[in-house]
Design a protein around this motif. Structure first.
Motif, mmCIF file in Angstrom:
data_model
loop_
_atom_site.group_PDB
_atom_site.id
_atom_site.type_symbol
_atom_site.label_atom_id
_atom_site.label_comp_id
_atom_site.label_asym_id
_atom_site.label_seq_id
_atom_site.Cartn_x
_atom_site.Cartn_y
_atom_site.Cartn_z
ATOM 1 N N ALA A 40 0.816 -1.210 0.000
ATOM 2 C CA ALA A 40 0.000 0.000 0.000
ATOM 3 C C ALA A 40 0.849 1.259 0.000
ATOM 4 O O ALA A 40 0.446 2.290 -0.559
ATOM 5 C CB ALA A 40 -0.929 -0.013 1.214
ATOM 6 N N GLU A 181 -4.231 -8.094 0.680
ATOM 7 C CA GLU A 181 -4.495 -6.808 0.034
ATOM 8 C C GLU A 181 -4.213 -5.675 1.025
ATOM 9 O O GLU A 181 -4.603 -5.721 2.186
ATOM 10 C CB GLU A 181 -5.958 -6.754 -0.414
ATOM 11 C CG GLU A 181 -6.265 -5.624 -1.372
ATOM 12 C CD GLU A 181 -5.840 -5.912 -2.787
ATOM 13 O OE1 GLU A 181 -5.525 -4.960 -3.516
ATOM 14 O OE2 GLU A 181 -5.820 -7.095 -3.160
ATOM 15 N N GLY A 182 -3.499 -4.642 0.550
ATOM 16 C CA GLY A 182 -3.201 -3.503 1.398
ATOM 17 C C GLY A 182 -2.073 -3.733 2.386
ATOM 18 O O GLY A 182 -1.959 -2.998 3.380
ATOM 19 N N THR A 184 1.430 -3.592 4.221
ATOM 20 C CA THR A 184 2.407 -2.513 4.336
ATOM 21 C C THR A 184 3.756 -2.968 3.779
ATOM 22 O O THR A 184 4.025 -4.163 3.647
ATOM 23 C CB THR A 184 2.591 -2.086 5.799
ATOM 24 O OG1 THR A 184 3.126 -3.203 6.544
ATOM 25 C CG2 THR A 184 1.269 -1.653 6.397
#
Length: 266
Positions: A40, A181-182, A184
Motif C-alpha cells: 500500500a 491486500e493492502g 504494508t
C-alpha cells in the motif's frame, strides 16, 4: 515432431506453437529467483545473487536490480548479457521521453515499448528471442505504484505479487497463500524474506545471496534504494527467530497431544 519446427522463431508448429520462444521461457526458469510485491505504501523487488565468489571485484560486480529512471527500477532473471542490452534500451527510452515532454515516462508505457521490441525478435528471421524476463516497479501520477512482469514473447502484465526464475512456481504458491491486500511495505519485506528462505536452493540464506530494493513516493518525490547489508541481516535474523519460536511451539503442541492420547489409552 518439435524438431521439425524449432529451428526458426518464424515457423509455427501444427499445434500453433513457437518452440524457440518456449525454450527461451524455459531457460529463464533455470535463472536466479526474482520476486516483487506491491504494498500500500511502496513496492519491493528481491533478487537472488548466484555469483558470490569472494574473489569477485565488487566495484564492477553485475547487479541484479537496475535503476531505469527516477521513478522506475527493474530486476532480471535469465541471460545477463541480454538483460544489459534491454536495460540500456529502457534507460534510453525513458530519457528520450523526458527530453521530449519534460516529464517522466509513465511506467506502463515504458514497459510496453520494450515489449514491442522483444516481440519483434520473435517475428523476424535471423533473430532469437531475448533469454530474459524482467520485473518492473515504478510510480507515476496516473496509476500510482505499479508492478509489471514481461517475458521473452513480448507479453506483459500487472501484478500484486509475483516471482520469476528458479522455483518460481513454489514461490507464487506461497505468495497466493500469504499475500494480503493492502499489506504494508514493512510486512511485504518480511514476506519476501520468508518466500526466499523457503524457495532458494541454499542451506542458509545470507545477505550476500540476496539483493532487495524498495520504492516509495512522497511529496518530495520517488525514493528508490537498495537495502544495506545490515538491514537485510536484521530481516533474516528476525525471520529465523520467529521460525524457531513457531517450531518450538509446534513441537510442544505435538508432545502434549501425544501425552493426552497416551493418557486416554491408559
Amino acid at each position: 515432431m518439435s524438431r521439425r519446427y524449432d529451428a526458426k522463431t518464424t515457423t509455427f508448429s501444427p499445434e500453433g506453437r513457437l518452440y524457440q520462444v518456449e525454450y527461451a521461457m524455459e531457460g529463464i526458469n533455470n535463472g536466479g529467483t526474482c520476486l516483487g510485491i506491491l504494498a500500500a505504501d511502496g513496492i519491493l523487488l528481491a533478487s537472488e545473487r548466484r555469483s558470490t565468489n569472494k574473489l569477485l571485484d565488487k566495484a564492477v560486480f553485475s547487479e541484479k536490480i537496475y535503476l531505469l529512471d527516477d521513478n522506475t527500477a527493474c530486476s532480471v532473471s535469465g541471460i545477463t548479457s541480454d538483460a544489459n542490452l534491454l536495460t540500456e534500451t529502457l534507460r534510453l527510452r525513458a530519457q528520450q521521453y523526458l527530453l521530449r515532454y519534460q516529464e517522466p515516462i509513465p511506467v506502463e508505457m515504458l514497459v510496453q515499448q520494450l515489449c514491442d521490441t522483444k516481440q519483434m525478435y520473435t517475428q523476424f528471421g535471423g533473430k532469437r528471442p531475448f533469454g530474459v524476463s524482467l520485473l518492473y516497479m515504478g510510480w507515476d501520477k496516473h496509476l500510482g505504484y505499479q508492478l509489471y512482469q514481461s517475458d521473452p514473447s513480448g507479453n506483459y502484465g500487472g501484478w500484486k505479487a509475483t516471482c520469476i526464475g528458479n522455483n518460481s512456481g513454489a514461490a507464487v504458491s506461497i505468495l497466493k497463500q500469504d499475500y494480503e491486500e493492502g499489506v504494508t511495505l514493512e510486512n511485504a519485506l518480511k514476506l519476501a524474506v520468508k518466500v526466499l528462505n523457503k524457495t532458494l536452493d541454499s542451506t542458509k540464506l545470507t545477505s550476500e545471496k540476496i539483493e532487495i530494493a524498495t520504492l516509495t513516493h512522497s511529496g518530495e518525490g520517488t525514493d528508490i534504494k537498495i537495502l544495506p547489508t545490515q538491514q537485510v541481516d536484521d530481516l533474516l535474523k528476525e525471520y529465523e527467530e520467529k521460525a524457531q519460536a513457531e517450531r518450538k511451539e509446534r513441537e510442544a503442541k505435538e508432545a502434549a497431544d501425544k501425552r493426552a492420547q497416551a493418557a486416554k489409552k491408559a
